[in-house]
Enzyme design. Structure first.
Site, PDB file in Angstrom:
ATOM      1  CG  ASP A  49     -13.134 -90.080  81.033  1.00  0.00           C
ATOM      2  OD1 ASP A  49     -12.634 -91.030  82.032  1.00  0.00           O
ATOM      3  OD2 ASP A  49     -13.277 -89.100  81.541  1.00  0.00           O
TER       4      ASP A  49
ATOM      5  CG  ASN B  76      -8.881 -93.065  86.237  1.00  0.00           C
ATOM      6  OD1 ASN B  76      -9.208 -92.783  86.607  1.00  0.00           O
ATOM      7  ND2 ASN B  76      -8.097 -93.241  84.907  1.00  0.00           N
TER       8      ASN B  76
ATOM      9  CG  ASN C 249     -10.027 -93.190  80.906  1.00  0.00           C
ATOM     10  OD1 ASN C 249     -10.364 -93.606  82.392  1.00  0.00           O
ATOM     11  ND2 ASN C 249      -9.443 -91.590  81.819  1.00  0.00           N
TER      12      ASN C 249
ATOM     13  CD  GLU D 212     -14.789 -92.238  84.724  1.00  0.00           C
ATOM     14  OE1 GLU D 212     -14.910 -93.257  84.519  1.00  0.00           O
ATOM     15  OE2 GLU D 212     -13.727 -91.413  84.286  1.00  0.00           O
TER      16      GLU D 212
ATOM     17  NE  ARG E 281      -8.436 -90.658  91.741  1.00  0.00           N
ATOM     18  CZ  ARG E 281      -8.856 -90.837  90.005  1.00  0.00           C
ATOM     19  NH1 ARG E 281      -8.995 -91.759  90.067  1.00  0.00           N
ATOM     20  NH2 ARG E 281      -9.577 -89.255  88.994  1.00  0.00           N
TER      21      ARG E 281
END
Length: 298
Positions: free
Chosen positions: A205, A103, A149, A18, A101
């Site tokens: 994403d 991202n 995202n 990522e 969490r």
């Protein structure tokens, strides 16, 4: 349709690669492996690979104006010195890390680091957006999304783009670079969500912007990346040899190399056999350039 010529730039598969970002000064690509707990660097010319182990899930990176990395992890934000590997905490996580969490994250045109969260129970749209401004963290908004995202900004800095992966939606906002205020949210594209449907093409994403002001997004589970106009029109589709691309970043000396991270964690045996490059970092030469990412201003 012409066959794209992909290159594997790092052969070891990531679990969940990522947050690809090109470091202009170092001529290097950085990215994280969330489930592997690593921050990674690859020097493009030499092929030298370096990795740093984090204490909790890393998810987003920014390069600051002192050439350090700012790393968003499950338990908070820290500054990583990639010369000696030392870490310096910036702030603890502002949420319950047993359920949430950090991202995706991106630096805005004024040098603030925006980081959205993922609400892991996924039973309500309870994710949040935070902004790190001169090492002070504040909440920008709460709710309305589950898996933040796709952050990016228009070339003039007046439009902010954002995706909620769970609802398959890409939104944009009017944005004031001077204050960081966002307003007038509108959805520019919503993708089909029925995985059994013939037109299912994944969910949005990680994203980036090119030098012509077009938005590029990785479509997780869709085996493709898309180039999207500000009005939501899909201008180009690139089919990928991985099912689950996770982020995209322009790099190289002319910013005409598109780097693509992907995931292999939790995927079926059948899928991994069909897509043997899953989890690997790929690149593709492009006919359009990206743009240099802003530095985080500490």
């Amino acid at each position: 349709m012409a066959t794209e010529k992909f290159e594997v730039v790092h052969d070891a598969p990531m679990l969940v690669g990522e947050s690809a970002i090109w470091h202009e000064v170092e001529s290097a690509l950085y990215w994280v492996d969330i489930e592997g707990y690593t921050v990674n660097r690859l020097h493009a010319a030499s092929g030298k690979f370096t990795s740093w182990k984090m204490g909790s899930h890393p998810s987003a990176l920014a390069i600051d104006d002192n050439n350090f990395l700012v790393v968003a992890t499950r338990h908070g934000l820290l500054r990583l010195n990639t010369t000696d590997g030392s870490e310096k905490p910036i702030t603890d996580a502002p949420y319950d890390p047993s359920k949430v969490r950090f991202n995706d994250g991106r630096v805005d045109p004024a040098g603030r680091f925006w980081i959205g969260t993922m609400y892991e129970p996924r039973d309500q749209p309870a994710a949040e957006m935070y902004v790190l401004d001169k090492d002070q963290l504040r909440q920008a908004w709460s709710g309305g999304m589950t898996n933040s995202n796709g952050l990016a900004w228009s070339l003039d800095g007046r439009t902010m783009y954002h995706a909620d992966t769970t609802t398959h939606r890409i939104d944009c906002y009017d944005f004031d670079p001077a204050t960081g205020e966002q307003s007038n949210r509108r959805t520019i594209v919503t993708f089909p969500s029925d995985k059994s449907a013939a037109d299912y093409g994944g969910r949005p994403d990680g994203a980036t912007m090119d030098s012509e002001g077009m938005y590029w997004v990785a479509m997780f589970e869709g085996a493709r990346i898309l180039r999207i106009a500000p009005n939501g029109e899909i201008l180009r589709e690139i089919k990928l040899p991985v099912k689950c691309p996770t982020s995209v970043a322009f790099g190289g000396p002319d910013l005409r190399t598109l780097y693509i991270t992907s995931a292999s964690h939790g995927r079926s045996k059948e899928e991994l056999e069909q897509y043997p490059l899953s989890g690997k970092v790929l690149c593709l030469k492009m006919d359009v350039a990206g743009r240099e990412e802003p530095e985080y201003r500490a």
